[in-house]
Design a protein around this motif. Structure first.
Motif: not given
Ligand code: PPS
Ligand code: ADP
Length: 216
Positions: A143-158
């Motif tokens: 999930l972090y990888d996806k969040a960093q690529r902007g694929l998951i909005p409002a990801f905790t910590g990111v």
């Protein structure tokens, strides 16, 4: 105006404790995604179950698949997620169970609400402390990888905050300890809380058990 008429059970909390032979308690695990909440919650539940405690685990991903499937990860939805879970936990405690909650629960105000809802005399907050960088390296679910690529909005910590608990009852540092060490530490704090404080004796008195209209 709400026309509500709550009823009051004739079964007293002490009688339930007697029946269940344990202190109902909520153990609340908070921490970043990948910090170790689920691993430790599953381990703790399994250990307590094997020891004979009546215990049930409420976990973020699971609750969000059912009762909270209408909720996302906006500020408002996270608030509602934790509010509903705290009400569920309260009912389970009232029924006499030991409950483990594993939720990111990133805001101090909501964690305080959980404590207030269930009562601070049967609540233990555990901060699963793990640096963000370690969680990112673990990236258990990708999930972090996806969040960093902007694929998951409002990801905790990111892209959404995590407020470090100001005064947790317990802290486990999962980047420094093995799973076994963290679990042992948790058990050492939690298990003594669950041992029933005193045996309450009462006579089998059936008067006024709610049977109305019967000849006495
Ligand atoms: N945007 C975003 N931010 C954080 N987490 C996300 C997000 N989207 C999905 N997920 C997945 O949802 C799990 C966290 O749910 P929670 O109910 O514990 O979150 S919260 O307490 O309402 O903040 C979380 O589980 P854990 O990794 O076990 O923490 C993820 O699997
Ligand atoms: N001391 C520890 N406690 C818990 N998990 C740990 C620990 N050390 C390493 N880990 C690992 O970290 C990962 C945590 O993942 P998980 O339990 O799913 O986290 P969360 O539920 O917080 O998202 C697992 O792969 C687990 O094996």
């Amino acid at each position: 105006m709400k026309h509500l008429y709550p009823f009051y059970s004739k079964v007293r909390p002490e009688q339930r404790k007697d029946m269940m032979q344990q202190e109902p308690w909520l153990i609340w695990l908070t921490g970043l995604s990948g910090s170790g909440k689920s691993t430790l919650a599953v381990g703790l539940e399994h250990y307590l179950f094997q020891k004979g405690y009546k215990v049930y685990l409420l976990d973020g991903d699971n609750m969000r698949s059912g009762l909270n499937s209408d909720l996302g990860f906006t500020r408002q939805d996270r608030k509602e997620n934790v509010r509903r879970v705290s009400e569920v936990a309260k009912l389970m405690l009232d029924a006499g169970l030991v409950v483990i909650g594993a939720f990111i629960s990133p805001y101090e105000v909501e964690r305080a609400l959980v404590r207030e809802t269930v009562g601070s005399d049967r609540y233990t907050e555990v901060y699963i402390n793990c640096p963000l960088q370690v969680c990112e390296q673990r990236d258990v679910k990708g999930l972090y990888d996806k969040a960093q690529r902007g694929l998951i909005p409002a990801f905790t910590g990111v892209s959404a905050p995590y407020e470090v608990p100001a005064a947790p009852d317990v802290i486990v540092k999962t980047a420094e300890e093995s799973v076994e060490d963290s679990l042992r530490k948790l058990i050492e704090v939690v298990e003594p809380l669950l041992v029933k404080q005193q045996q309450v004796k009462h006579k089998p008195d059936v008067r006024g058990m709610g049977i109305t209209g019967a000849a006495s």
